[in-house]
Design a protein around this motif. Structure first.
Motif, PDB file in Angstrom:
ATOM      1  N   ALA A  30       0.835  -1.190   0.000  1.00  0.00           N
ATOM      2  CA  ALA A  30       0.000   0.000   0.000  1.00  0.00           C
ATOM      3  C   ALA A  30       0.876   1.247   0.000  1.00  0.00           C
ATOM      4  N   THR A  31       0.520   2.225  -0.810  1.00  0.00           N
ATOM      5  CA  THR A  31       1.278   3.469  -0.833  1.00  0.00           C
ATOM      6  C   THR A  31       0.486   4.517  -0.072  1.00  0.00           C
ATOM      7  N   MET A 159       8.212  14.571  -6.795  1.00  0.00           N
ATOM      8  CA  MET A 159       7.386  13.925  -5.778  1.00  0.00           C
ATOM      9  C   MET A 159       7.635  12.416  -5.845  1.00  0.00           C
ATOM     10  N   VAL A 160       7.862  11.806  -4.696  1.00  0.00           N
ATOM     11  CA  VAL A 160       8.111  10.363  -4.617  1.00  0.00           C
ATOM     12  C   VAL A 160       7.059   9.737  -3.704  1.00  0.00           C
ATOM     13  N   ARG A 161       6.489   8.633  -4.130  1.00  0.00           N
ATOM     14  CA  ARG A 161       5.436   7.963  -3.358  1.00  0.00           C
ATOM     15  C   ARG A 161       6.002   7.360  -2.083  1.00  0.00           C
ATOM     16  N   VAL A 162       5.130   7.203  -1.096  1.00  0.00           N
ATOM     17  CA  VAL A 162       5.502   6.598   0.183  1.00  0.00           C
ATOM     18  C   VAL A 162       4.868   5.218   0.282  1.00  0.00           C
ATOM     19  N   SER A 163       5.651   4.221   0.620  1.00  0.00           N
ATOM     20  CA  SER A 163       5.162   2.868   0.848  1.00  0.00           C
ATOM     21  C   SER A 163       5.316   2.544   2.331  1.00  0.00           C
ATOM     22  N   LEU A 164       4.363   1.778   2.854  1.00  0.00           N
ATOM     23  CA  LEU A 164       4.410   1.396   4.267  1.00  0.00           C
ATOM     24  C   LEU A 164       4.868  -0.035   4.417  1.00  0.00           C
ATOM     25  N   GLU A 165       5.548  -0.285   5.513  1.00  0.00           N
ATOM     26  CA  GLU A 165       5.928  -1.653   5.827  1.00  0.00           C
ATOM     27  C   GLU A 165       5.689  -1.907   7.313  1.00  0.00           C
ATOM     28  N   GLY A 166       5.473  -3.164   7.660  1.00  0.00           N
ATOM     29  CA  GLY A 166       5.232  -3.531   9.036  1.00  0.00           C
ATOM     30  C   GLY A 166       3.757  -3.500   9.389  1.00  0.00           C
ATOM     31  N   HIS A 167       3.452  -3.837  10.635  1.00  0.00           N
ATOM     32  CA  HIS A 167       2.077  -3.862  11.135  1.00  0.00           C
ATOM     33  C   HIS A 167       1.932  -2.833  12.239  1.00  0.00           C
ATOM     34  N   ALA A 168       0.909  -1.971  12.127  1.00  0.00           N
ATOM     35  CA  ALA A 168       0.665  -0.941  13.135  1.00  0.00           C
ATOM     36  C   ALA A 168      -0.213  -1.512  14.239  1.00  0.00           C
ATOM     37  N   PRO A 169       0.324  -1.732  15.452  1.00  0.00           N
ATOM     38  CA  PRO A 169      -0.484  -2.280  16.544  1.00  0.00           C
ATOM     39  C   PRO A 169      -1.741  -1.465  16.821  1.00  0.00           C
ATOM     40  N   ALA A 170      -1.697  -0.153  16.612  1.00  0.00           N
ATOM     41  CA  ALA A 170      -2.856   0.698  16.864  1.00  0.00           C
ATOM     42  C   ALA A 170      -4.039   0.314  15.989  1.00  0.00           C
ATOM     43  N   VAL A 178      -5.408   4.832  12.332  1.00  0.00           N
ATOM     44  CA  VAL A 178      -4.110   5.245  11.802  1.00  0.00           C
ATOM     45  C   VAL A 178      -4.407   6.057  10.544  1.00  0.00           C
ATOM     46  N   LEU A 179      -4.149   7.361  10.608  1.00  0.00           N
ATOM     47  CA  LEU A 179      -4.538   8.268   9.534  1.00  0.00           C
ATOM     48  C   LEU A 179      -3.393   8.567   8.580  1.00  0.00           C
ATOM     49  N   GLN A 180      -3.711   8.555   7.317  1.00  0.00           N
ATOM     50  CA  GLN A 180      -2.770   8.931   6.265  1.00  0.00           C
ATOM     51  C   GLN A 180      -2.839  10.436   6.041  1.00  0.00           C
ATOM     52  N   HIS A 181      -1.721  11.096   6.067  1.00  0.00           N
ATOM     53  CA  HIS A 181      -1.670  12.528   5.783  1.00  0.00           C
ATOM     54  C   HIS A 181      -0.932  12.838   4.480  1.00  0.00           C
ATOM     55  N   LEU A 182       0.033  12.025   4.121  1.00  0.00           N
ATOM     56  CA  LEU A 182       0.807  12.257   2.905  1.00  0.00           C
ATOM     57  C   LEU A 182       0.899  10.981   2.091  1.00  0.00           C
ATOM     58  N   GLN A 183       0.639  11.094   0.801  1.00  0.00           N
ATOM     59  CA  GLN A 183       0.811   9.974  -0.125  1.00  0.00           C
ATOM     60  C   GLN A 183       2.151  10.063  -0.833  1.00  0.00           C
ATOM     61  N   GLU A 184       2.655  11.265  -0.968  1.00  0.00           N
ATOM     62  CA  GLU A 184       3.935  11.514  -1.645  1.00  0.00           C
ATOM     63  C   GLU A 184       4.723  12.541  -0.850  1.00  0.00           C
ATOM     64  N   VAL A 185       6.013  12.545  -1.063  1.00  0.00           N
ATOM     65  CA  VAL A 185       6.905  13.511  -0.411  1.00  0.00           C
ATOM     66  C   VAL A 185       7.807  14.117  -1.481  1.00  0.00           C
ATOM     67  N   GLU A 186       7.985  15.426  -1.404  1.00  0.00           N
ATOM     68  CA  GLU A 186       8.858  16.095  -2.375  1.00  0.00           C
ATOM     69  C   GLU A 186      10.307  15.954  -1.938  1.00  0.00           C
ATOM     70  N   VAL A 187      11.143  15.544  -2.886  1.00  0.00           N
ATOM     71  CA  VAL A 187      12.558  15.358  -2.601  1.00  0.00           C
ATOM     72  C   VAL A 187      13.389  16.017  -3.694  1.00  0.00           C
ATOM     73  N   SER A 188      14.673  16.209  -3.385  1.00  0.00           N
ATOM     74  CA  SER A 188      15.632  16.695  -4.366  1.00  0.00           C
ATOM     75  C   SER A 188      16.645  15.590  -4.611  1.00  0.00           C
TER      76      SER A 188
END
Length: 282
Positions: A30-31, A159-170, A178-188
């Motif tokens: 999931a991204t 802009m680069v996409r964010v992928s999640l790893e692991g299991h969130a106990p919450a 568990v709320l998503q705020h960013l789907q991508e992050v700007e990088v140089s």
């Protein structure tokens, strides 16, 4: 209240904060756009890989031909499985090109947008940035692609996409979200070092206030410097009740706006009446 969306990255109940809907996993994971708490994650260093520069995967390839069909006539091209493209370069006129819909769709599926691809034209093969892809939201068909020539020796902001790893106990607690705020992050990054994704570990998200920040992300490959605020929240744990109350406030605001629209509907008559008054002045 809570819903669970399980996928390869095993991160259930992660909700897009902008849409209020659970995310379905895409591709190999999931991204999402997320962040981390100082009590759980180490924020002592940026997410860039300075000691060990990870190898960037082999570039994808895209065949292209010069395009003579312009304007509204490009609809005919799309019916034939050909997508109009434009190759742009700073200080130069755009070059009209066309690519195979099937080949472009394959690149979109592997999330090559924002990445370098080898553009194969009759004259030469050159690395270009797959800058943007337009998709018809009704038919989900490809409409257009913009390719950009870049200086391989100069960093660019992407802009680069964010992928999640692991299991969130919450996510196992029905009273938490568990709320998503960013789907991508700007990088140089140098064009050849643009990461294919930024990885956020959510295994430390346990209680309200726990979060994953931009500074907690690491690159799947390549090397970069973050442009976004390192403290910007990517993922955060919050109380489900707080989200419900926020949604109720939004619903109330919509009702008030609809009632206000009925009152405003009489305004044009007043305006028309005013316009019929004779003009004054010189």
């Amino acid at each position: 209240m809570s819903t669970i969306a399980e996928g390869p990255c095993d991160v259930p109940q992660i909700v897009d904060a902008r849409r209020g809907a659970s995310l379905d996993s895409l591709g190999s994971g999931a991204t999402c756009r997320f962040r981390a708490d100082p009590k759980i994650f180490s924020r002592g260093r940026a997410a860039t890989r300075t000691e060990e520069q990870l190898a960037v995967p082999e570039r994808q390839r895209l065949a292209a031909e010069p395009r003579t069909v312009l304007g509204k006539k490009v609809r005919r091209l799309r019916r034939e499985g050909v997508i109009p493209a434009n190759l742009v370069q700073a200080g130069h006129a755009s070059i009209a090109m066309q690519v195979s819909e099937r080949e472009l769709a394959d690149l979109v599926r592997v999330q090559a947008t924002g990445q370098l691809v080898d553009l194969e034209s009759p004259d030469a093969t050159e690395p270009v940035l797959m800058d943007s892809v337009d998709i018809d939201t009704l038919t989900n068909r490809l409409v257009h692609v913009t390719l950009r020539k870049v200086d391989l020796t100069r960093p660019i902001d992407v802009m680069v996409r964010v992928s999640l790893e692991g299991h969130a106990p919450a996510s196992d607690n029905a009273e938490l979200l568990v709320l998503q705020h960013l789907q991508e992050v700007e990088v140089s990054a140098l064009p050849a070092e643009i990461p294919s994704s930024l990885i956020g570990d959510v295994s430390g998200l346990v209680d309200i206030g726990d979060e994953v920040c931009v500074s907690d992300l690491r690159s799947a490959d390549g090397s970069y410097e973050p442009v976004d605020d390192p403290d910007a929240i990517v993922v955060q744990v919050t109380a489900a009740r707080a989200v419900e109350e926020e949604e109720d406030e939004d619903d109330l605001e919509e009702v008030l706006l609809e009632e206000g629209a009925e009152v405003d509907a009489e305004a044009p008559e007043a305006a028309d009446g005013a316009s019929e008054q004779p003009a004054t002045g010189a």
